[in-house]
Write a protein that holds these residues in place. Structure first.
Motif, PDB file in Angstrom:
ATOM      1  N   SER A 167      52.546 -12.381   9.632  1.00 27.70           N
ATOM      2  CA  SER A 167      52.602 -11.926  11.022  1.00 27.70           C
ATOM      3  C   SER A 167      52.668 -13.100  11.993  1.00 27.70           C
ATOM      4  CB  SER A 167      51.389 -11.052  11.339  1.00 27.70           C
ATOM      5  OG  SER A 167      50.173 -11.730  11.091  1.00 27.70           O
ATOM      6  N   ALA A 168      52.062 -14.241  11.652  1.00 27.64           N
ATOM      7  CA  ALA A 168      52.176 -15.420  12.516  1.00 27.64           C
ATOM      8  C   ALA A 168      53.620 -15.914  12.573  1.00 27.64           C
ATOM      9  CB  ALA A 168      51.249 -16.530  12.013  1.00 27.64           C
ATOM     10  N   ALA A 169      54.278 -15.959  11.415  1.00 26.45           N
ATOM     11  CA  ALA A 169      55.687 -16.346  11.408  1.00 26.45           C
ATOM     12  C   ALA A 169      56.542 -15.329  12.158  1.00 26.45           C
ATOM     13  CB  ALA A 169      56.175 -16.484   9.965  1.00 26.45           C
ATOM     14  N   PHE A 170      56.240 -14.063  11.986  1.00 25.18           N
ATOM     15  CA  PHE A 170      56.973 -13.003  12.675  1.00 25.18           C
ATOM     16  C   PHE A 170      56.777 -13.097  14.186  1.00 25.18           C
ATOM     17  CE2 PHE A 170      58.418  -8.452  11.481  1.00 25.18           C
ATOM     18  CZ  PHE A 170      59.594  -8.676  12.186  1.00 25.18           C
ATOM     19  N   PHE A 171      55.546 -13.450  14.614  1.00 19.48           N
ATOM     20  CA  PHE A 171      55.280 -13.597  16.049  1.00 19.48           C
ATOM     21  C   PHE A 171      56.135 -14.697  16.666  1.00 19.48           C
ATOM     22  CE2 PHE A 171      53.006 -15.721  19.505  1.00 19.48           C
ATOM     23  CZ  PHE A 171      52.785 -14.660  20.373  1.00 19.48           C
ATOM     24  N   LEU A 172      56.225 -15.833  15.984  1.00 20.24           N
ATOM     25  CA  LEU A 172      57.059 -16.920  16.496  1.00 20.24           C
ATOM     26  C   LEU A 172      58.513 -16.478  16.625  1.00 20.24           C
ATOM     27  CD1 LEU A 172      55.628 -19.955  14.486  1.00 20.24           C
ATOM     28  CD2 LEU A 172      55.146 -19.309  16.853  1.00 20.24           C
ATOM     29  N   TYR A 173      58.974 -15.710  15.655  1.00 19.25           N
ATOM     30  CA  TYR A 173      60.360 -15.258  15.687  1.00 19.25           C
ATOM     31  C   TYR A 173      60.603 -14.266  16.822  1.00 19.25           C
ATOM     32  CZ  TYR A 173      64.387 -12.417  14.545  1.00 19.25           C
ATOM     33  OH  TYR A 173      65.553 -11.722  14.614  1.00 19.25           O
ATOM     34  N   THR A 174      59.740 -13.249  16.947  1.00 19.28           N
ATOM     35  CA  THR A 174      59.955 -12.227  17.974  1.00 19.28           C
ATOM     36  C   THR A 174      59.738 -12.791  19.379  1.00 19.28           C
ATOM     37  OG1 THR A 174      57.660 -11.495  17.651  1.00 19.28           O
ATOM     38  CG2 THR A 174      59.383 -10.312  16.458  1.00 19.28           C
ATOM     39  N   TYR A 175      58.793 -13.705  19.514  1.00 15.98           N
ATOM     40  CA  TYR A 175      58.574 -14.316  20.836  1.00 15.98           C
ATOM     41  C   TYR A 175      59.799 -15.127  21.254  1.00 15.98           C
ATOM     42  CZ  TYR A 175      56.173 -16.679  24.659  1.00 15.98           C
ATOM     43  OH  TYR A 175      55.809 -17.146  25.890  1.00 15.98           O
ATOM     44  N   ARG A 176      60.418 -15.792  20.297  1.00 20.54           N
ATOM     45  CA  ARG A 176      61.639 -16.543  20.613  1.00 20.54           C
ATOM     46  C   ARG A 176      62.780 -15.597  21.003  1.00 20.54           C
ATOM     47  NH1 ARG A 176      66.022 -18.133  17.384  1.00 20.54           N
ATOM     48  NH2 ARG A 176      67.177 -19.903  18.263  1.00 20.54           N
ATOM     49  N   LEU A 177      62.872 -14.458  20.336  1.00 23.77           N
ATOM     50  CA  LEU A 177      63.893 -13.486  20.723  1.00 23.77           C
ATOM     51  C   LEU A 177      63.686 -12.984  22.142  1.00 23.77           C
ATOM     52  CD1 LEU A 177      64.568 -11.094  17.692  1.00 23.77           C
ATOM     53  CD2 LEU A 177      66.015 -12.925  18.578  1.00 23.77           C
ATOM     54  N   TRP A 178      62.429 -12.723  22.479  1.00 26.94           N
ATOM     55  CA  TRP A 178      62.143 -12.154  23.793  1.00 26.94           C
ATOM     56  C   TRP A 178      62.386 -13.172  24.898  1.00 26.94           C
ATOM     57  CZ3 TRP A 178      56.745  -9.932  25.533  1.00 26.94           C
ATOM     58  CH2 TRP A 178      56.888  -9.323  26.771  1.00 26.94           C
ATOM     59  N   TYR A 179      61.745 -14.338  24.779  1.00 28.59           N
ATOM     60  CA  TYR A 179      61.818 -15.306  25.868  1.00 28.59           C
ATOM     61  C   TYR A 179      62.918 -16.334  25.685  1.00 28.59           C
ATOM     62  CZ  TYR A 179      57.519 -13.387  27.701  1.00 28.59           C
ATOM     63  OH  TYR A 179      56.588 -12.527  28.225  1.00 28.59           O
ATOM     64  N   GLY A 180      63.405 -16.500  24.481  1.00 29.85           N
ATOM     65  CA  GLY A 180      64.511 -17.414  24.276  1.00 29.85           C
ATOM     66  C   GLY A 180      65.848 -16.775  24.582  1.00 29.85           C
ATOM     67  N   HIS A 181      66.017 -15.518  24.144  1.00 30.39           N
ATOM     68  CA  HIS A 181      67.265 -14.785  24.374  1.00 30.39           C
ATOM     69  C   HIS A 181      67.115 -13.683  25.411  1.00 30.39           C
ATOM     70  CE1 HIS A 181      69.416 -16.647  20.957  1.00 30.39           C
ATOM     71  NE2 HIS A 181      68.244 -16.615  20.348  1.00 30.39           N
ATOM     72  N   MET A 182      65.901 -13.565  26.011  1.00 26.60           N
ATOM     73  CA  MET A 182      65.636 -12.562  27.058  1.00 26.60           C
ATOM     74  C   MET A 182      65.968 -11.155  26.579  1.00 26.60           C
ATOM     75  SD  MET A 182      64.324 -14.500  29.239  1.00 26.60           S
ATOM     76  CE  MET A 182      64.086 -13.271  30.520  1.00 26.60           C
ATOM     77  N   ILE A 183      65.523 -10.799  25.373  1.00 26.15           N
ATOM     78  CA  ILE A 183      65.737  -9.479  24.804  1.00 26.15           C
ATOM     79  C   ILE A 183      64.417  -8.718  24.889  1.00 26.15           C
ATOM     80  CG2 ILE A 183      66.381  -8.183  22.736  1.00 26.15           C
ATOM     81  CD1 ILE A 183      68.054 -10.543  21.885  1.00 26.15           C
ATOM     82  N   GLU A 184      64.332  -7.782  25.811  1.00 29.56           N
ATOM     83  CA  GLU A 184      63.093  -7.053  26.034  1.00 29.56           C
ATOM     84  C   GLU A 184      62.753  -6.126  24.884  1.00 29.56           C
ATOM     85  OE1 GLU A 184      63.376  -5.030  29.723  1.00 29.56           O
ATOM     86  OE2 GLU A 184      63.251  -6.862  30.940  1.00 29.56           O
ATOM     87  N   GLU A 185      63.753  -5.738  24.078  1.00 32.72           N
ATOM     88  CA  GLU A 185      63.480  -4.854  22.941  1.00 32.72           C
ATOM     89  C   GLU A 185      62.584  -5.499  21.896  1.00 32.72           C
ATOM     90  OE1 GLU A 185      66.351  -5.411  24.267  1.00 32.72           O
ATOM     91  OE2 GLU A 185      67.190  -3.471  24.899  1.00 32.72           O
ATOM     92  N   ALA A 186      62.454  -6.832  21.930  1.00 32.81           N
ATOM     93  CA  ALA A 186      61.591  -7.527  20.969  1.00 32.81           C
ATOM     94  C   ALA A 186      60.139  -7.585  21.436  1.00 32.81           C
ATOM     95  CB  ALA A 186      62.108  -8.942  20.722  1.00 32.81           C
ATOM     96  N   ALA A 187      59.842  -7.115  22.654  1.00 29.41           N
ATOM     97  CA  ALA A 187      58.478  -7.198  23.181  1.00 29.41           C
ATOM     98  C   ALA A 187      57.477  -6.367  22.387  1.00 29.41           C
ATOM     99  CB  ALA A 187      58.469  -6.796  24.653  1.00 29.41           C
ATOM    100  N   PRO A 188      57.768  -5.097  22.036  1.00 26.08           N
ATOM    101  CA  PRO A 188      56.770  -4.349  21.247  1.00 26.08           C
ATOM    102  C   PRO A 188      56.435  -5.012  19.918  1.00 26.08           C
ATOM    103  CG  PRO A 188      58.404  -2.848  22.169  1.00 26.08           C
ATOM    104  CD  PRO A 188      58.910  -4.240  22.418  1.00 26.08           C
ATOM    105  N   ALA A 189      57.440  -5.534  19.217  1.00 30.70           N
ATOM    106  CA  ALA A 189      57.172  -6.191  17.939  1.00 30.70           C
ATOM    107  C   ALA A 189      56.307  -7.427  18.136  1.00 30.70           C
ATOM    108  CB  ALA A 189      58.486  -6.564  17.254  1.00 30.70           C
ATOM    109  N   THR A 190      56.519  -8.162  19.222  1.00 26.00           N
ATOM    110  CA  THR A 190      55.685  -9.327  19.507  1.00 26.00           C
ATOM    111  C   THR A 190      54.239  -8.915  19.717  1.00 26.00           C
ATOM    112  OG1 THR A 190      57.621 -10.279  20.626  1.00 26.00           O
ATOM    113  CG2 THR A 190      55.522 -11.385  20.941  1.00 26.00           C
ATOM    114  N   LEU A 191      54.030  -7.811  20.426  1.00 27.19           N
ATOM    115  CA  LEU A 191      52.668  -7.311  20.634  1.00 27.19           C
ATOM    116  C   LEU A 191      52.039  -6.854  19.325  1.00 27.19           C
ATOM    117  CD1 LEU A 191      50.350  -6.398  22.488  1.00 27.19           C
ATOM    118  CD2 LEU A 191      51.583  -4.233  22.812  1.00 27.19           C
ATOM    119  N   PHE A 192      52.808  -6.150  18.500  1.00 29.77           N
ATOM    120  CA  PHE A 192      52.262  -5.654  17.231  1.00 29.77           C
ATOM    121  C   PHE A 192      51.813  -6.802  16.339  1.00 29.77           C
ATOM    122  CE2 PHE A 192      55.258  -1.728  17.528  1.00 29.77           C
ATOM    123  CZ  PHE A 192      54.516  -1.252  18.582  1.00 29.77           C
ATOM    124  N   THR A 193      52.613  -7.855  16.270  1.00 28.83           N
ATOM    125  CA  THR A 193      52.254  -8.975  15.395  1.00 28.83           C
ATOM    126  C   THR A 193      51.038  -9.729  15.914  1.00 28.83           C
ATOM    127  OG1 THR A 193      53.939 -10.303  16.532  1.00 28.83           O
ATOM    128  CG2 THR A 193      54.565  -9.275  14.452  1.00 28.83           C
TER     129      THR A 193
END
Length: 459
Positions: free
Chosen positions: A180-206
């Motif tokens: 989940s730590a690795a997954f958090f880094l990935y989803t956080y990068r999707l959200w704030y690196g690529h500005m994809i809001e759909e990745a926000a719930p997964a970031t919260l879950f992890t």
């Protein structure tokens, strides 16, 4: 960008704190209701240990969601998406089934049906895979039935993989926390690196999943005071699967502008989209390999594939000479190598040094596997920073875990017994107290297996 990180850290810390504080009372409750199954031949622990640790983990999950819903940078997730509600509904159902199994040991088919129903509940509330990125083809839209079947399959496989790897103290919680730590880094990068809001719930879950595992691990590390049981292993498996489903089927590769340039460049650019499909495999990879080997081993010996034995990977690590804690750390190492290696490769897929680092760490891991008798010792000045059970004993000490400790303890008890019946009773109290000195349970003495044949013999 710093404020959202602080909100995630606050959510993680609250989840961990609530889980940690609830685990103690839950342990007492489990002992009171008798959720302490007898030791089986294939078990590694030596004392009856209470289950139901999933109750505390579910409390941490609820606390994390409540806190996140009241934070200014995260409350919009609950307003714009139904996925947090879907996660809570599925988690409550799977947690209830796990609690019943920890107490009454319900049938495996009933548990499987409950897992499928929990996954279906999440699908009905919008947590489902809508499309898949296929190499060389692009994005493939799924029909409702295809998305539902794929979602249910991923949830069931992940839940059972986590449940299968839960064989040593702290193993399942640590491996899920690493993934989940690795997954958090990935989803956080999707959200704030690529500005994809759909990745926000997964970031919260992890983030919440990391808090659940970190809060429970101090009680579950060897020697464990409480086990998470099916109520915990199935719960964290479902949360891990929910994060993967949320980001896999919701993120549109077109929004990441991945298809510009040549086909080769587009293929490399698509790697970040495939990572959600691969990261759940980091927790499944080791138990899946163990599962395949177990089926082959049992059928080769003329046994049922579902027959229990002591031939799993963690059992083999113990047999070749690794200690309990070192076996867990070795499996942590391989999980971290796979998970963070996959994330690092998704960020810099054209960099050769990432492949070289992974190969070098893999060689180091193999060396550690082949050196079970090597025991590193910290200098005396550094032992004050280590837990007491990892410090070297000076001058005998009478520790049962140290060489000769049991003999010293026995001689001490004998000396006390020479002074009269009252002293004999007090000596017996000392011996009984030492059997539970590390706090695995407050009931009974340790029963030790003399060899593997004794452990495998039917009771």
């Amino acid at each position: 960008m710093g404020q959202p990180v602080r909100d995630y850290l606050l959510t993680l810390c609250v989840t961990a704190a609530v889980t940690y504080l609830l685990t103690g009372p839950v342990r007492k409750f489990a002992i009171m209701v008798g959720a302490m199954p007898a030791i089986r031949a294939r078990d590694v622990h030596r004392e009856p240990t209470p289950r139901l640790g999933g109750i505390a983990m579910f409390g941490g999950l609820c606390a994390g969601l409540i806190v996140a819903a009241h934070l200014s940078n995260l409350d919009w997730i609950f307003q714009s998406s139904s996925e947090p509600r879907a996660l809570l509904s599925g988690a409550a159902l799977i947690w209830l089934i796990g609690v019943l199994d920890d107490k009454f040991e319900i049938d495996a088919l009933i548990k499987l049906g409950g897992q499928m129903i929990a996954a279906a509940v999440m699908v009905l509330q919008g947590l489902t895979i809508l499309w898949l990125p296929i190499p060389g083809i692009g994005t493939v839209a799924l029909t409702q039935w295809q998305g539902t079947l794929l979602t249910v399959a991923l949830v069931v496989i992940t839940i059972n993989a986590v449940n299968f790897v839960d064989g040593l103290d702290g193993l399942a919680a640590g491996m899920v926390c690493i993934a989940s730590a690795a997954f958090f880094l990935y989803t956080y990068r999707l959200w704030y690196g690529h500005m994809i809001e759909e990745a926000a719930p997964a970031t919260l879950f992890t983030a919440i999943l990391m808090g659940m595992c970190l809060g429970f691990m101090p009680h579950n590390m060897h020697p464990a005071r409480i086990f998470m049981g099916d109520s915990g292993s199935m719960l964290i498996g479902l949360v891990l699967a929910a994060g993967a489903i949320s980001v896999t089927g919701q993120v549109d590769p077109d929004t990441m502008k991945l298809f510009a340039g040549s086909e080769r460049e587009a293929t490399h650019a698509m790697l970040p989209v495939f990572i959600p499909l691969l990261l759940p495999l980091t927790i499944i990879a080791i138990p899946a390999a163990d599962l395949v080997l177990a089926i082959v081993r049992r059928t080769w010996n003329g046994q049922s594939p579902f027959a229990a034995d002591r031939g799993h990977l963690h059992h083999r690590l113990l047999e070749i000479g690794h200690s309990h804690s070192r076996s867990v750390l070795i499996m942590y190492f391989w999980s971290a190598l796979i998970a963070f290696g996959a994330v690092g490769y998704s960020v810099h897929s054209t960099s050769l040094w990432i492949v070289l680092v992974v190969m070098g760490l893999s060689a180091l891991g193999l060396v550690l596997l082949l050196m079970p008798r090597f025991t590193p010792k910290a200098p005396y000045w550094a032992e004050r920073f280590l837990p007491p059970r990892y410090r070297r004993r000076r001058g005998g000490g009478g520790d049962p875990a140290a060489p000769g400790g049991e003999a010293q303890l026995g001689s001490t008890a004998a000396e006390m017994g020479q002074n009269g019946p009252g002293h004999q009773e007090r000596a017996q109290t000392v011996v009984m107290g030492v059997s539970g000195v590390n706090g695995a349970t407050a009931v009974g003495t340790r029963s030790r297996f003399s060899d593997r044949r004794a452990a495998d013999s039917p009771r």
